[in-house]
Design an enzyme around this catalytic site. Sequence first.
Site, mmCIF file in Angstrom:
data_model
loop_
_atom_site.group_PDB
_atom_site.id
_atom_site.type_symbol
_atom_site.label_atom_id
_atom_site.label_comp_id
_atom_site.label_asym_id
_atom_site.label_seq_id
_atom_site.Cartn_x
_atom_site.Cartn_y
_atom_site.Cartn_z
ATOM 1 C CB CYS A 160 -1.107 -0.113 1.220
ATOM 2 S SG CYS A 160 -2.353 -0.998 0.840
HETATM 3 N N1 CO8 Z 1 -20.331 -9.056 7.343
HETATM 4 C C1 CO8 Z 1 -20.734 -9.274 8.524
HETATM 5 N N2 CO8 Z 1 -20.127 -9.516 9.522
HETATM 6 C C2 CO8 Z 1 -18.778 -9.663 9.469
HETATM 7 C C3 CO8 Z 1 -18.314 -9.386 8.137
HETATM 8 C C4 CO8 Z 1 -19.074 -9.232 7.177
HETATM 9 N N3 CO8 Z 1 -18.656 -8.927 5.827
HETATM 10 N N4 CO8 Z 1 -16.719 -9.436 8.456
HETATM 11 C C5 CO8 Z 1 -16.659 -9.684 9.567
HETATM 12 N N5 CO8 Z 1 -17.662 -9.780 10.112
HETATM 13 C C6 CO8 Z 1 -18.035 -10.189 11.516
HETATM 14 C C7 CO8 Z 1 -16.608 -10.798 12.155
HETATM 15 O O1 CO8 Z 1 -16.957 -12.145 11.833
HETATM 16 C C8 CO8 Z 1 -16.697 -10.669 13.617
HETATM 17 O O2 CO8 Z 1 -17.644 -11.272 14.148
HETATM 18 P P1 CO8 Z 1 -17.406 -12.035 15.638
HETATM 19 O O3 CO8 Z 1 -17.511 -10.645 16.606
HETATM 20 O O4 CO8 Z 1 -18.583 -13.056 15.998
HETATM 21 O O5 CO8 Z 1 -16.131 -12.654 15.801
HETATM 22 C C9 CO8 Z 1 -17.189 -9.148 13.590
HETATM 23 O O6 CO8 Z 1 -17.703 -8.877 12.261
HETATM 24 C C10 CO8 Z 1 -16.023 -8.095 13.591
HETATM 25 O O7 CO8 Z 1 -15.104 -8.364 12.661
HETATM 26 P P2 CO8 Z 1 -13.612 -7.503 12.663
HETATM 27 O O8 CO8 Z 1 -13.020 -7.640 14.282
HETATM 28 O O9 CO8 Z 1 -12.886 -8.138 11.869
HETATM 29 O O10 CO8 Z 1 -14.208 -6.010 12.349
HETATM 30 P P3 CO8 Z 1 -13.395 -4.749 12.551
HETATM 31 O O11 CO8 Z 1 -14.105 -3.949 13.216
HETATM 32 O O12 CO8 Z 1 -11.979 -5.016 12.912
HETATM 33 O O13 CO8 Z 1 -13.309 -4.208 10.934
HETATM 34 C C11 CO8 Z 1 -11.919 -4.428 9.035
HETATM 35 C C12 CO8 Z 1 -12.682 -5.304 9.898
HETATM 36 C C13 CO8 Z 1 -12.841 -3.429 8.155
HETATM 37 C C14 CO8 Z 1 -11.124 -4.901 7.875
HETATM 38 C C15 CO8 Z 1 -11.091 -3.516 10.024
HETATM 39 O O14 CO8 Z 1 -10.403 -4.361 10.929
HETATM 40 C C16 CO8 Z 1 -9.847 -2.687 9.185
HETATM 41 O O15 CO8 Z 1 -10.240 -1.922 8.200
HETATM 42 N N6 CO8 Z 1 -8.697 -2.753 9.501
HETATM 43 C C17 CO8 Z 1 -7.220 -2.109 8.907
HETATM 44 C C18 CO8 Z 1 -6.990 -3.054 7.904
HETATM 45 C C19 CO8 Z 1 -6.297 -2.334 6.925
HETATM 46 O O16 CO8 Z 1 -6.014 -1.104 7.079
HETATM 47 N N7 CO8 Z 1 -5.605 -3.163 5.952
HETATM 48 C C20 CO8 Z 1 -4.729 -2.829 5.213
HETATM 49 C C21 CO8 Z 1 -4.846 -3.442 4.038
HETATM 50 S S1 CO8 Z 1 -4.202 -2.923 2.624
HETATM 51 C C22 CO8 Z 1 -2.620 -2.988 2.353
HETATM 52 O O17 CO8 Z 1 -1.512 -2.967 3.074
HETATM 53 C C23 CO8 Z 1 -2.035 -3.332 1.042
HETATM 54 C C24 CO8 Z 1 -2.173 -4.880 0.786
HETATM 55 C C25 CO8 Z 1 -2.071 -5.070 -0.814
HETATM 56 C C26 CO8 Z 1 -3.299 -4.994 -1.516
HETATM 57 C C27 CO8 Z 1 -3.992 -6.275 -1.710
HETATM 58 C C28 CO8 Z 1 -5.197 -6.037 -2.763
HETATM 59 C C29 CO8 Z 1 -6.115 -7.229 -2.757
#
Ligand code: CO8
Length: 377
Positions: A160
């Site tokens: 990223c």
């Molecule tokens: N629908 C409904 N519920 C869901 C979903 C969904 N789609 N997804 C997860 N849940 C559930 C989970 O199972 C969990 O349930 P439980 O509590 O029962 O276990 C609950 O929702 C909460 O899940 P999370 O704790 O995972 O949820 P968050 O509040 O943390 O949100 C995010 C998830 C949005 C992913 C958040 O953690 C986030 O944005 N984090 C930062 C991530 C980030 O910035 N990553 C960088 C990636 S990009 C990068 O560096 C480049 C990579 C290269 C590119 C790749 C391209 C493909």
Amino acid sequence: MQASFPAVVISGTGLYRPPHVITNTELVEAFNRYADLQNAQHAEAIAAGERKALTHSSVEFIEKASGIKQRYVIEKEGVLDPTRMYPRFTPRGDDEISLMAEIAVDAARQALSAAGKTGADIDAVLCSSANMQRAYPAMAVEIQQALGAGGYGFDMNVACSSATFALEQAFNAVRSGASKCVLVVNPEITSAHLEWRDRDCHFIFGDVCTAVIVERADTATGDDQWEILGTQLATQFSSNIRNNFGFMNRAEDRDPDARDLTFYQEGRKVFKEVVPMAAAHIEAHLGKLGLAPTQVRRYWLHQANQGMNQFVIKKLVGADAGSEVAPLILDEYANTASAGSIIAFHHHHADLKAGDTGVICSFGAGYSIGSVVVKKR
Ligand code: CO8
């Protein structure tokens, strides 16, 4: 004696936006159809407790957890086909331009036009993105040829942070005199390496390509110039954002469909760990340039998560700052890997006045953080 360097500017930007939109509703419907099909197919194993049933995704969760409302993709039908769940691209011959180069050339032509330049003015091309379509020949060299540019080109990948890390290379090449006018392109075809069958991440990414022209201030003729005051890069190893796809997979007899051969992450850990790192990085960089965070007119931040950006800004300026200070584009584009902060800059800089300062900052896999401090001329 300290060497004196010429002023270097960003003199043009360009943006290729793919033709297809996938809304959260369409995405969730496709995922839920896929989950139902899988659960029906594996009903016996699920009933026997040998396999977990897939749970439905939800639009409400996606919008609340990330701020993403839709994403652009180059190919939509394959992604939304519950029996496929990834894009369908037609293979191209070795005598045809590659898809990555094609979208990069589109964005580059816009950036060249904004800077009042032609391909012949470019003497270095950096193609920098989170994944490369092939190992070699470099896409950058293909783009160089398509634009009629001179000099050299090379590909680079810092996930990223690919765009900001490339901007530092361009800045250094120009101020050292090694290059006159550098083109940085960030073609991000994230749809091909996102796991659309995993509800934890299927909503995160979108396709796009950005382009930036970096040149000496004394050769810039466009009326929209941004002097680069400084760049700062940092990395710290983490496996919390990972993709193990690579040339060793065949030799390791890996199942090509294995989960770790596309994007995966510990999203919550990333959120918690990267926010303080990014805020401290920006503050330290500004401090070196004699600037306080509150003196910065605009922050064009990496676009991964709305909440992350709000926390970073709160740490920097001590208050909830709105889109005037840190514009968001991820509601429309989703996370476009390295291109996000450049899209924010591209769309949200025209209202700033001469003397205003801004920070372009990326953060992501590696971990990697890159900041570029600019001043409107
Ligand atoms: N629908 C409904 N519920 C869901 C979903 C969904 N789609 N997804 C997860 N849940 C559930 C989970 O199972 C969990 O349930 P439980 O509590 O029962 O276990 C609950 O929702 C909460 O899940 P999370 O704790 O995972 O949820 P968050 O509040 O943390 O949100 C995010 C998830 C949005 C992913 C958040 O953690 C986030 O944005 N984090 C930062 C991530 C980030 O910035 N990553 C960088 C990636 S990009 C990068 O560096 C480049 C990579 C290269 C590119 C790749 C391209 C493909």
